[in-house]
Design a protein around this motif. Structure first.
Motif, PDB file in Angstrom:
ATOM      1  N   UNK A 192      58.825 -29.987  -7.102  1.00  0.00           N
ATOM      2  CA  UNK A 192      57.691 -30.863  -6.828  1.00  0.00           C
ATOM      3  C   UNK A 192      56.619 -30.811  -7.911  1.00  0.00           C
ATOM      4  N   UNK A 193      56.710 -29.844  -8.807  1.00  0.00           N
ATOM      5  CA  UNK A 193      55.725 -29.747  -9.866  1.00  0.00           C
ATOM      6  C   UNK A 193      55.809 -31.007 -10.738  1.00  0.00           C
ATOM      7  N   UNK A 194      54.679 -31.594 -11.003  1.00  0.00           N
ATOM      8  CA  UNK A 194      54.648 -32.811 -11.797  1.00  0.00           C
ATOM      9  C   UNK A 194      54.887 -34.081 -10.994  1.00  0.00           C
ATOM     10  N   UNK A 195      55.098 -33.938  -9.692  1.00  0.00           N
ATOM     11  CA  UNK A 195      55.373 -35.107  -8.845  1.00  0.00           C
ATOM     12  C   UNK A 195      54.140 -35.569  -8.078  1.00  0.00           C
ATOM     13  N   UNK A 196      52.980 -34.976  -8.378  1.00  0.00           N
ATOM     14  CA  UNK A 196      51.751 -35.390  -7.715  1.00  0.00           C
ATOM     15  C   UNK A 196      51.428 -34.649  -6.430  1.00  0.00           C
ATOM     16  N   UNK A 197      52.184 -33.609  -6.115  1.00  0.00           N
ATOM     17  CA  UNK A 197      51.895 -32.821  -4.921  1.00  0.00           C
ATOM     18  C   UNK A 197      50.600 -32.049  -5.160  1.00  0.00           C
ATOM     19  N   UNK A 198      49.633 -32.189  -4.244  1.00  0.00           N
ATOM     20  CA  UNK A 198      48.330 -31.570  -4.465  1.00  0.00           C
ATOM     21  C   UNK A 198      48.266 -30.126  -3.967  1.00  0.00           C
ATOM     22  N   UNK A 199      49.114 -29.744  -3.018  1.00  0.00           N
ATOM     23  CA  UNK A 199      49.128 -28.363  -2.512  1.00  0.00           C
ATOM     24  C   UNK A 199      50.393 -28.135  -1.695  1.00  0.00           C
ATOM     25  N   UNK A 200      50.753 -26.866  -1.589  1.00  0.00           N
ATOM     26  CA  UNK A 200      51.891 -26.460  -0.763  1.00  0.00           C
ATOM     27  C   UNK A 200      51.340 -25.586   0.359  1.00  0.00           C
ATOM     28  N   UNK A 201      51.672 -25.927   1.588  1.00  0.00           N
ATOM     29  CA  UNK A 201      51.321 -25.059   2.710  1.00  0.00           C
ATOM     30  C   UNK A 201      52.523 -24.162   2.947  1.00  0.00           C
ATOM     31  N   UNK A 202      52.342 -22.866   2.686  1.00  0.00           N
ATOM     32  CA  UNK A 202      53.437 -21.906   2.806  1.00  0.00           C
ATOM     33  C   UNK A 202      53.275 -21.119   4.105  1.00  0.00           C
ATOM     34  N   UNK A 203      54.205 -21.293   5.012  1.00  0.00           N
ATOM     35  CA  UNK A 203      54.204 -20.576   6.287  1.00  0.00           C
ATOM     36  C   UNK A 203      55.390 -19.631   6.319  1.00  0.00           C
ATOM     37  N   UNK A 244      62.960 -23.695   5.530  1.00  0.00           N
ATOM     38  CA  UNK A 244      63.433 -24.007   6.878  1.00  0.00           C
ATOM     39  C   UNK A 244      63.145 -25.475   7.180  1.00  0.00           C
ATOM     40  N   UNK A 245      64.073 -26.094   7.880  1.00  0.00           N
ATOM     41  CA  UNK A 245      63.962 -27.512   8.226  1.00  0.00           C
ATOM     42  C   UNK A 245      64.236 -27.690   9.714  1.00  0.00           C
ATOM     43  N   UNK A 246      64.137 -28.931  10.161  1.00  0.00           N
ATOM     44  CA  UNK A 246      64.408 -29.254  11.562  1.00  0.00           C
ATOM     45  C   UNK A 246      63.547 -28.412  12.506  1.00  0.00           C
ATOM     46  N   UNK A 247      62.240 -28.429  12.242  1.00  0.00           N
ATOM     47  CA  UNK A 247      61.313 -27.673  13.098  1.00  0.00           C
ATOM     48  C   UNK A 247      61.535 -26.176  13.014  1.00  0.00           C
ATOM     49  N   UNK A 248      61.895 -25.703  11.851  1.00  0.00           N
ATOM     50  CA  UNK A 248      62.150 -24.296  11.549  1.00  0.00           C
ATOM     51  C   UNK A 248      63.426 -23.766  12.199  1.00  0.00           C
ATOM     52  N   UNK A 249      64.226 -24.641  12.791  1.00  0.00           N
ATOM     53  CA  UNK A 249      65.426 -24.196  13.497  1.00  0.00           C
ATOM     54  C   UNK A 249      66.605 -23.959  12.564  1.00  0.00           C
ATOM     55  N   UNK A 250      66.537 -24.518  11.368  1.00  0.00           N
ATOM     56  CA  UNK A 250      67.675 -24.437  10.460  1.00  0.00           C
ATOM     57  C   UNK A 250      67.197 -24.058   9.059  1.00  0.00           C
ATOM     58  N   UNK A 251      67.839 -23.075   8.454  1.00  0.00           N
ATOM     59  CA  UNK A 251      67.491 -22.668   7.097  1.00  0.00           C
ATOM     60  C   UNK A 251      68.356 -23.428   6.105  1.00  0.00           C
ATOM     61  N   UNK A 252      67.728 -23.884   5.036  1.00  0.00           N
ATOM     62  CA  UNK A 252      68.484 -24.555   3.983  1.00  0.00           C
ATOM     63  C   UNK A 252      68.957 -23.506   2.982  1.00  0.00           C
TER      64      UNK A 252
END
Length: 81
Positions: free
Chosen positions: A24-35, A5-13
Motif C-alpha cells: 500500500x505504500x505509495x498508493x495514497x493510504x494515509x494510515x494503517x490501523x494495526x489490531x 486476518x480477513x472475514x471478520x478476523x475469522x480467517x488468516x491469510x
C-alpha cells in the motif's frame, strides 16, 4: 500471528502484515490501523514489538489498536522507538 486476518478476523491469510503494508505504500493510504487480534479485548497490553516492526517497515503512519490496557500503554506511545 503476524498474518493478515480477513472475514471478520475469522480467517488468516498467507499475507504478512508488513508485506501488505509495503504493497500500500505509495498508493495514497494515509494510515494503517494495526489490531493485534490475539490481544484485543483481553487487556494484555499492546504488542509493542509487532507494532513497532510494522511502523518501521514503511512510511505509512501506524495507529496501534488491540490490547490497550493502561495509561502506561498510552505513555509508551509517546516514547521514541
Amino acid at each position: 500471528g503476524g498474518k493478515v486476518a480477513v472475514e471478520g478476523w475469522a480467517e488468516a491469510s498467507e499475507l504478512g502484515v508488513s508485506e501488505l503494508a509495503r504493497k500500500f505504500e505509495g498508493a495514497g493510504v494515509s494510515a494503517i490501523i494495526y489490531t493485534d487480534i490475539d490481544r484485543d479485548g483481553i487487556l494484555a497490553g499492546i504488542n509493542w514489538a509487532s507494532t513497532l516492526e510494522l511502523a518501521n517497515a514503511d512510511s505509512i503512519p501506524v495507529i496501534a489498536s488491540g490490547g490497550l490496557a493502561s495509561l502506561d500503554d498510552i505513555k509508551r506511545m509517546l516514547e521514541p522507538d
